[in-house]
Motif scaffolding. Sequence first.
Motif, mmCIF file in Angstrom:
data_model
loop_
_atom_site.group_PDB
_atom_site.id
_atom_site.type_symbol
_atom_site.label_atom_id
_atom_site.label_comp_id
_atom_site.label_asym_id
_atom_site.label_seq_id
_atom_site.Cartn_x
_atom_site.Cartn_y
_atom_site.Cartn_z
ATOM 1 N N GLU A 128 1.001 -1.334 -0.078
ATOM 2 C CA GLU A 128 0.027 -0.044 -0.034
ATOM 3 C C GLU A 128 0.905 1.216 0.231
ATOM 4 O O GLU A 128 0.638 2.159 -0.580
ATOM 5 C CB GLU A 128 -0.916 -0.073 1.202
ATOM 6 C CG GLU A 128 -1.972 1.045 1.047
ATOM 7 C CD GLU A 128 -3.221 1.003 2.161
ATOM 8 O OE1 GLU A 128 -3.593 2.075 2.726
ATOM 9 O OE2 GLU A 128 -3.303 0.133 2.663
ATOM 10 N N PRO A 129 1.897 1.371 0.962
ATOM 11 C CA PRO A 129 2.711 2.696 0.924
ATOM 12 C C PRO A 129 3.471 2.683 -0.334
ATOM 13 O O PRO A 129 3.602 3.699 -0.828
ATOM 14 C CB PRO A 129 3.296 2.676 2.415
ATOM 15 C CG PRO A 129 3.262 1.297 2.605
ATOM 16 C CD PRO A 129 2.089 0.514 2.106
ATOM 17 N N VAL A 130 3.859 1.688 -0.841
ATOM 18 C CA VAL A 130 4.649 1.589 -2.210
ATOM 19 C C VAL A 130 3.778 2.181 -3.379
ATOM 20 O O VAL A 130 4.218 3.014 -4.049
ATOM 21 C CB VAL A 130 5.163 0.142 -2.402
ATOM 22 C CG1 VAL A 130 5.878 0.074 -3.997
ATOM 23 C CG2 VAL A 130 6.395 -0.252 -1.525
ATOM 24 N N SER A 131 2.531 1.685 -3.285
ATOM 25 C CA SER A 131 1.475 2.036 -4.498
ATOM 26 C C SER A 131 1.212 3.587 -4.152
ATOM 27 O O SER A 131 1.326 4.141 -5.290
ATOM 28 C CB SER A 131 0.322 1.324 -4.315
ATOM 29 O OG SER A 131 0.379 0.042 -4.421
ATOM 30 N N ALA A 132 1.436 4.211 -3.195
ATOM 31 C CA ALA A 132 1.222 5.549 -3.114
ATOM 32 C C ALA A 132 2.131 6.201 -3.286
ATOM 33 O O ALA A 132 1.880 7.675 -3.987
ATOM 34 C CB ALA A 132 0.949 5.907 -1.455
ATOM 35 N N ILE A 133 3.677 5.770 -3.114
ATOM 36 C CA ILE A 133 4.768 6.640 -3.630
ATOM 37 C C ILE A 133 4.730 6.524 -5.442
ATOM 38 O O ILE A 133 4.972 7.463 -5.982
ATOM 39 C CB ILE A 133 6.075 6.018 -3.284
ATOM 40 C CG1 ILE A 133 5.938 6.175 -1.595
ATOM 41 C CG2 ILE A 133 7.369 6.437 -4.198
ATOM 42 C CD1 ILE A 133 7.251 5.404 -1.062
ATOM 43 N N ILE A 134 4.304 5.274 -5.907
ATOM 44 C CA ILE A 134 4.140 5.276 -7.300
ATOM 45 C C ILE A 134 3.143 6.056 -7.791
ATOM 46 O O ILE A 134 3.490 6.921 -8.966
ATOM 47 C CB ILE A 134 3.966 3.927 -7.713
ATOM 48 C CG1 ILE A 134 5.116 2.906 -7.258
ATOM 49 C CG2 ILE A 134 3.627 3.538 -9.056
ATOM 50 C CD1 ILE A 134 4.744 1.459 -7.420
ATOM 51 N N GLU A 135 1.911 6.444 -7.211
ATOM 52 C CA GLU A 135 0.964 7.127 -7.731
ATOM 53 C C GLU A 135 1.424 8.672 -7.759
ATOM 54 O O GLU A 135 0.932 9.377 -8.647
ATOM 55 C CB GLU A 135 -0.230 7.011 -6.753
ATOM 56 C CG GLU A 135 -1.395 7.712 -7.199
ATOM 57 C CD GLU A 135 -1.967 7.335 -8.808
ATOM 58 O OE1 GLU A 135 -2.680 8.128 -9.447
ATOM 59 O OE2 GLU A 135 -1.644 6.225 -9.146
ATOM 60 N N ALA A 136 2.207 9.006 -6.727
ATOM 61 C CA ALA A 136 2.469 10.380 -6.509
ATOM 62 C C ALA A 136 3.566 10.781 -7.836
ATOM 63 O O ALA A 136 3.424 11.895 -8.256
ATOM 64 C CB ALA A 136 3.357 10.584 -5.174
ATOM 65 N N VAL A 137 4.364 9.818 -7.869
ATOM 66 C CA VAL A 137 5.451 9.959 -9.305
ATOM 67 C C VAL A 137 4.393 10.240 -10.549
ATOM 68 O O VAL A 137 4.960 11.241 -11.379
ATOM 69 C CB VAL A 137 6.142 8.793 -9.124
ATOM 70 C CG1 VAL A 137 7.069 8.844 -10.518
ATOM 71 C CG2 VAL A 137 7.219 8.816 -7.981
ATOM 72 N N LYS A 138 3.534 9.150 -10.748
ATOM 73 C CA LYS A 138 2.710 9.172 -11.866
ATOM 74 C C LYS A 138 1.878 10.538 -11.743
ATOM 75 O O LYS A 138 1.971 11.224 -12.991
ATOM 76 C CB LYS A 138 1.767 8.176 -11.906
ATOM 77 C CG LYS A 138 2.404 6.827 -12.062
ATOM 78 C CD LYS A 138 1.179 5.645 -12.168
ATOM 79 C CE LYS A 138 1.842 4.328 -12.801
ATOM 80 N NZ LYS A 138 0.570 3.248 -12.700
ATOM 81 N N VAL A 139 1.225 11.148 -10.867
ATOM 82 C CA VAL A 139 0.682 12.522 -10.928
ATOM 83 C C VAL A 139 1.732 13.467 -11.386
ATOM 84 O O VAL A 139 1.438 14.309 -11.912
ATOM 85 C CB VAL A 139 -0.038 12.803 -9.491
ATOM 86 C CG1 VAL A 139 -0.468 14.233 -9.462
ATOM 87 C CG2 VAL A 139 -1.037 11.702 -9.226
ATOM 88 N N ALA A 140 2.913 13.520 -10.689
ATOM 89 C CA ALA A 140 3.852 14.538 -11.110
ATOM 90 C C ALA A 140 4.099 14.510 -12.408
ATOM 91 O O ALA A 140 4.503 15.411 -13.287
ATOM 92 C CB ALA A 140 5.176 14.387 -10.444
ATOM 93 N N LEU A 141 4.293 13.325 -13.015
ATOM 94 C CA LEU A 141 4.685 13.312 -14.788
ATOM 95 C C LEU A 141 3.429 13.865 -15.495
ATOM 96 O O LEU A 141 3.757 14.223 -16.417
ATOM 97 C CB LEU A 141 5.073 11.506 -14.859
ATOM 98 C CG LEU A 141 6.290 11.068 -14.383
ATOM 99 C CD1 LEU A 141 6.466 9.728 -14.494
ATOM 100 C CD2 LEU A 141 7.381 11.907 -15.022
ATOM 101 N N GLU A 142 2.124 13.474 -15.057
ATOM 102 C CA GLU A 142 0.977 13.929 -15.678
ATOM 103 C C GLU A 142 1.340 15.368 -15.868
ATOM 104 O O GLU A 142 0.422 16.029 -16.590
ATOM 105 C CB GLU A 142 -0.274 13.306 -15.011
ATOM 106 C CG GLU A 142 -0.341 11.749 -15.418
ATOM 107 C CD GLU A 142 -1.347 11.122 -14.374
ATOM 108 O OE1 GLU A 142 -2.347 12.042 -13.952
ATOM 109 O OE2 GLU A 142 -1.605 10.086 -14.265
ATOM 110 N N HIS A 143 1.630 16.277 -14.781
ATOM 111 C CA HIS A 143 1.594 17.617 -14.420
ATOM 112 C C HIS A 143 2.615 18.259 -15.106
ATOM 113 O O HIS A 143 2.755 19.341 -15.005
ATOM 114 C CB HIS A 143 1.345 18.155 -13.241
ATOM 115 C CG HIS A 143 -0.022 17.689 -12.762
ATOM 116 N ND1 HIS A 143 -0.694 16.442 -12.233
ATOM 117 C CD2 HIS A 143 -1.223 18.451 -12.556
ATOM 118 C CE1 HIS A 143 -1.922 16.428 -11.842
ATOM 119 N NE2 HIS A 143 -2.468 17.804 -12.153
ATOM 120 N N THR A 144 3.585 17.415 -15.804
ATOM 121 C CA THR A 144 4.859 18.074 -16.108
ATOM 122 C C THR A 144 4.652 18.357 -17.684
ATOM 123 O O THR A 144 4.149 17.882 -18.537
ATOM 124 C CB THR A 144 6.004 16.764 -16.194
ATOM 125 O OG1 THR A 144 5.997 16.494 -14.935
ATOM 126 C CG2 THR A 144 7.271 17.425 -16.814
#
Length: 213
Positions: A128-144
């Motif tokens: 669960e915490p690893v998935s949250a980190i991955i999701e945060a990275v994906k959100v950052a990439l989507e907003h780049t």
Amino acid sequence: EVLLLGEPMAASIGAGLPIHDEYANMIVDIGGGTTEVAIISISGVSFQRSIRVGGDELDEAIIAYIRRNHNLLVGEGSAARIKEEIGSACPPDDGDGRTMEIKGRDLMNGVPKELIISERQTAEALAEPVSAIIEAVKVALEHTEPELAADIVDKGIVLTGGGGLLSNLDFVLRHATGLPVSLADDPLSCVVLGTGRALEEMKRLKDVLTSMY
């Protein structure tokens, strides 16, 4: 005069990233209490996202998993050792992987108890915490911005902070994003080294510092 330096910027300086370049760099700093994901370009942060997931959350996930599945209560120190010795962001390809003997208090009868926990189990505990980190990275990439995203495709993602040392985290991020992922040379010390460097080279790095006045 009081000057502020953002944690992702400090980590970037400590990791030796070329923060003054026009090319973008992506840094994922996994500290004790939070994970900071940032896109750094031309001495500034073009995008930043912070989530309350870090090393402490990883430890708590291990404690909760062992309590839920084995009725055994272990302390924070034991959880941290489990994370460091056999913790993994993904299960091993074959079998249970590395194992470790742990000790705690049996919640059924209150007496001390020992059991063996495996790498596969820690991967389940940390999912669960690893998935949250991955999701945060994906959100950052989507907003780049597209131009900066092109730079990150070439340069990849740099991991800093103690949480970046979690086994296979770079592999999981690489698989989730399709980008190159590397671990800084001294991930535990990047933030403090970057802060010290900003003080030593204040004239050169003045543009990354924010004055309170």
